[in-house]
Design an enzyme around this catalytic site. Structure first.
Site, short mmCIF file in Angstrom:
data_model
loop_
_atom_site.label_atom_id
_atom_site.label_comp_id
_atom_site.label_asym_id
_atom_site.label_seq_id
_atom_site.Cartn_x
_atom_site.Cartn_y
_atom_site.Cartn_z
CB CYS A 6 -1.02 -0.03 1.15
SG CYS A 6 -2.33 1.20 0.90
CG HIS A 54 -4.01 -3.14 3.09
ND1 HIS A 54 -2.97 -2.66 3.87
CD2 HIS A 54 -4.59 -2.06 2.53
CE1 HIS A 54 -2.94 -1.35 3.79
NE2 HIS A 54 -3.91 -0.95 2.98
CD GLU A 76 -1.74 -5.51 5.54
OE1 GLU A 76 -1.40 -5.85 4.38
OE2 GLU A 76 -2.26 -4.40 5.79
#
Ligand code: MN
Length: 230
Positions: free
Chosen positions: A96, A204, A206
């Site tokens: 990001c 994202h 994660e």
């Protein structure tokens, strides 16, 4: 276990958990701590994280009305860390803001506000839940990203991702390839071709550590870090 330096931001837990689940040992690094040179001397991989906007003066533009700065000191620290990391060839994964920062550090520029500057843009700011699918991306065949996501793409080139950004890469830094775009043309991933591991994504990954959809990206970083001798 390879040591992975993670750039500090306001919400670290998913990044830390993703690195742990991929077999890496996370350490947080930030502007108030060690210098980039000291960090690079003792870690095996670098991960840049999400956050506020990179100051547009760093790519020669005035601030758009929507400018939302990152924490004080992050731009300077992360640009120094990124330049040193890319020069050293240490495995590097940017997420990001991290991808935007990488592009600016290496000489590229950003679209400052997708909703007002990209006609027909898809919704790229879907805040909750953090793993909500926002749009698809088309992954370039033959890229490292495509190899990493091979088991996750239905047709070999399409992947569904979350999205929490209002900026994106505009002019791509020299030496980098665009490796994914969304159907509205927004750049969603880039990498440095070659043997090193320098990969960036705009979404994202994660946030998916519980279900593992993008674990292969973190495993790619950790494996490259493990293979590198300090
Ligand atoms: Mn997006």
């Amino acid at each position: 276990m390879p040591l992975i330096a993670i750039a500090q931001n306001r919400r670290m837990s998913d990044y830390v958990e993703s690195v742990r689940r991929a077999g890496g040992e996370p350490i947080e690094v930030g502007a108030d701590g060690e210098s980039p040179e000291h960090i690079l001397a003792r870690v095996d991989g670098i991960m840049l994280t999400g956050g506020g906007d990179v100051d547009p003066k760093l790519y020669g533009e005035a601030r758009h009305a929507t400018f939302d700065p990152a924490e004080s000191g992050r731009d300077a620290f992360e640009i120094a860390l990124t330049k040193a990391a890319v020069a050293s060839g240490i495995p590097y994964f940017a997420i990001c803001r991290g991808m935007q920062l990488l592009n600016v550090a290496m000489g590229g520029s950003l679209i400052q506000d997708i909703p007002s500057q990209v006609p027909g843009a898809l919704p790229h700011a879907v805040p909750e839940p953090r793993f909500a699918i926002a749009h698809e991306v088309w992954v370039s065949k033959g890229s490292r990203l495509s190899a990493l996501l091979a088991d996750h793409m239905e047709d070999g080139e399409t992947c569904h991702v979350n999205s929490r950004h209002h900026q994106s890469v505009q002019r791509v830094a020299n030496g980098f390839d665009v490796t994914a775009t969304s159907p509205d043309g927004v750049i969603e991933a880039m990498e440095q071709p070659g043997d090193g591991f320098c990969v960036a994504v705009q979404w994202h990954p994660e946030n998916f550590w519980r279900t593992g959809e993008f674990r292969s990206l973190f495993e790619g970083l950790v494996q490259a870090a493990n293979a590198r001798t300090r």
